[in-house]
Write a protein that holds these residues in place. Structure first.
Motif, PDB file in Angstrom:
ATOM      1  N   LEU A  23       0.844  -1.195   0.000  1.00  0.00           N
ATOM      2  CA  LEU A  23       0.000   0.000   0.000  1.00  0.00           C
ATOM      3  C   LEU A  23       0.878   1.243   0.000  1.00  0.00           C
ATOM      4  O   LEU A  23       2.055   1.198   0.344  1.00  0.00           O
ATOM      5  N   HIS A  24       0.286   2.354  -0.406  1.00  0.00           N
ATOM      6  CA  HIS A  24       1.001   3.635  -0.406  1.00  0.00           C
ATOM      7  C   HIS A  24       0.043   4.705   0.079  1.00  0.00           C
ATOM      8  O   HIS A  24      -1.189   4.565  -0.033  1.00  0.00           O
ATOM      9  N   VAL A  25       0.594   5.777   0.638  1.00  0.00           N
ATOM     10  CA  VAL A  25      -0.213   6.904   1.105  1.00  0.00           C
ATOM     11  C   VAL A  25       0.428   8.183   0.587  1.00  0.00           C
ATOM     12  O   VAL A  25       1.611   8.443   0.830  1.00  0.00           O
ATOM     13  N   ASP A  26      -0.355   8.971  -0.143  1.00  0.00           N
ATOM     14  CA  ASP A  26       0.128  10.238  -0.693  1.00  0.00           C
ATOM     15  C   ASP A  26      -0.121  11.382   0.282  1.00  0.00           C
ATOM     16  O   ASP A  26      -0.997  11.291   1.160  1.00  0.00           O
ATOM     17  N   SER A  27       0.589  12.462   0.099  1.00  0.00           N
ATOM     18  CA  SER A  27       0.441  13.643   0.936  1.00  0.00           C
ATOM     19  C   SER A  27      -0.987  14.185   0.871  1.00  0.00           C
ATOM     20  O   SER A  27      -1.573  14.284  -0.211  1.00  0.00           O
ATOM     21  N   GLY A  28      -1.572  14.471   2.040  1.00  0.00           N
ATOM     22  CA  GLY A  28      -2.919  15.020   2.111  1.00  0.00           C
ATOM     23  C   GLY A  28      -4.030  14.004   2.026  1.00  0.00           C
ATOM     24  O   GLY A  28      -5.208  14.347   2.097  1.00  0.00           O
ATOM     25  N   GLU A  29      -3.673  12.730   1.902  1.00  0.00           N
ATOM     26  CA  GLU A  29      -4.671  11.678   1.726  1.00  0.00           C
ATOM     27  C   GLU A  29      -5.121  11.140   3.088  1.00  0.00           C
ATOM     28  O   GLU A  29      -4.327  11.027   4.019  1.00  0.00           O
ATOM     29  N   VAL A  30      -6.402  10.806   3.189  1.00  0.00           N
ATOM     30  CA  VAL A  30      -6.930  10.110   4.369  1.00  0.00           C
ATOM     31  C   VAL A  30      -7.327   8.708   3.926  1.00  0.00           C
ATOM     32  O   VAL A  30      -8.203   8.538   3.071  1.00  0.00           O
ATOM     33  N   MET A  62       8.898   9.017   2.795  1.00  0.00           N
ATOM     34  CA  MET A  62       9.430  10.153   2.033  1.00  0.00           C
ATOM     35  C   MET A  62      10.585   9.708   1.124  1.00  0.00           C
ATOM     36  O   MET A  62      11.585  10.402   0.987  1.00  0.00           O
ATOM     37  N   GLY A  63      10.446   8.527   0.541  1.00  0.00           N
ATOM     38  CA  GLY A  63      11.457   8.013  -0.371  1.00  0.00           C
ATOM     39  C   GLY A  63      12.646   7.344   0.289  1.00  0.00           C
ATOM     40  O   GLY A  63      13.510   6.784  -0.396  1.00  0.00           O
ATOM     41  N   GLN A  64      12.696   7.378   1.621  1.00  0.00           N
ATOM     42  CA  GLN A  64      13.833   6.776   2.334  1.00  0.00           C
ATOM     43  C   GLN A  64      13.460   5.375   2.816  1.00  0.00           C
ATOM     44  O   GLN A  64      12.448   5.183   3.495  1.00  0.00           O
ATOM     45  N   THR A  65      14.288   4.403   2.479  1.00  0.00           N
ATOM     46  CA  THR A  65      14.014   3.019   2.864  1.00  0.00           C
ATOM     47  C   THR A  65      14.373   2.803   4.325  1.00  0.00           C
ATOM     48  O   THR A  65      15.514   2.996   4.743  1.00  0.00           O
ATOM     49  N   THR A 199      -2.303  14.310   6.414  1.00  0.00           N
ATOM     50  CA  THR A 199      -2.204  12.945   5.887  1.00  0.00           C
ATOM     51  C   THR A 199      -2.444  11.967   7.032  1.00  0.00           C
ATOM     52  O   THR A 199      -1.792  12.043   8.073  1.00  0.00           O
ATOM     53  N   MET A 200      -3.406  11.050   6.849  1.00  0.00           N
ATOM     54  CA  MET A 200      -3.775  10.143   7.939  1.00  0.00           C
ATOM     55  C   MET A 200      -4.101   8.748   7.436  1.00  0.00           C
ATOM     56  O   MET A 200      -4.639   8.575   6.338  1.00  0.00           O
ATOM     57  N   VAL A 201      -3.765   7.767   8.281  1.00  0.00           N
ATOM     58  CA  VAL A 201      -4.208   6.389   8.089  1.00  0.00           C
ATOM     59  C   VAL A 201      -4.996   6.022   9.341  1.00  0.00           C
ATOM     60  O   VAL A 201      -4.466   6.098  10.459  1.00  0.00           O
TER      61      VAL A 201
END
Length: 252
Positions: A23-30, A62-65, A199-201
């Motif tokens: 799964l992925h979560v983008d900025s500003g996404e709930v 943020m792109g960092q593993t 941004t929230m999960v």
């Protein structure tokens, strides 16, 4: 993209709890995560926030593993100090509030920004009071957790998480310990944060809330993502029979 999780596997003993979750979560996404008890929702959140270690897969902020499958097929994490830097990207609100009982409300909120992030006390105090105003708790700054209702305690917990200025906020069943009246207080705060594009999960069993507030809903069952999509698709016209069955039982 703030969070990317791919191929996540997690077992406890012989029980496979997460099976190749991506799964992925983008900025500003709930993103709301729904599903029956034992489906792996909370474990997924605990893996995303490093409270549990994954067996295999990759976690990136943020792109960092932060964790990836190594040569021996097992997950390898960043070293302690590097992982601590990654932890600053997220905040976590628990079911049971987890406030320090011997700290006042204000000290609960200020403690980590001052002691962990080493930010100036005056600046943090000002921001903490602003957060308490936002939570409609400015008159409870000197109270202790035992003097607050469950709904008030959970709003303090949200303020404490926000005080660290995370890029993403995780909620693990934030209303499950509350009665219906207090649940509304907390959901109102989360709804307000959604309107502000935080941004929230959110792992939740509050279906009307998930439908109203989310950009995307993920339905999990038996350690896999069965279905995901826009709330109106998942709730209004689910594709998978298991989703239909779950929602029917929930609304039944």
């Amino acid at each position: 993209m703030i969070l990317e999780m791919s191929g996540i596997q997690k077992s406890f003993g012989g029980l496979e709890v997460l099976k190749d979750i991506t799964l992925h979560v983008d900025s500003g996404e709930v993103v709301s995560v729904i599903g029956p008890s034992g489906s792996g929702k909370s474990t997924l959140l605990r893996c995303a926030t490093f409270l549990e270690t994954i067996d295999a897969g990759e976690i990136r902020y943020m792109g960092q593993t932060a964790a990836t499958t190594g040569n021996e097929g097992k997950a390898v994490y960043l070293n302690h100090s590097e992982l601590n830097k990654v932890k600053r990207y997220f905040g976590l609100v628990f079911q049971q509030f987890n406030l320090f009982p011997h700290y006042s409300v204000l000290k609960n909120i200020m403690d980590a920004p001052v002691s962990v992030q080493k930010r100036p006390k005056e600046e943090v105090h000002k921001e903490a009071m602003e957060l308490l105003r936002k939570m409609n708790l400015e008159n409870r700054a000197d109270a202790y957790p035992c003097q607050l209702s469950g709904g008030q305690q959970q709003r303090v917990a949200i303020a404490r998480a926000l005080a660290l200025k995370p890029s993403i906020l995780f909620f693990d069943e934030p209303t499950s310990a509350l009665d219906p009246e207090l649940t509304g207080e907390v959901l109102k705060v989360i709804r307000q944060l959604a309107e502000e594009k935080m941004t929230m999960v959110v792992v939740t069993h509050e279906m009307p809330f998930a439908r109203a507030v989310s950009n995307r809903v993920i339905f999990m069952d038996k350690g896999v993502i069965v279905e995901q999509g826009h709330p109106e698709e998942v709730f209004g016209n689910p594709r998978e029979e298991r989703t239909v069955q779950f929602l029917r039982n929930y609304q039944g």
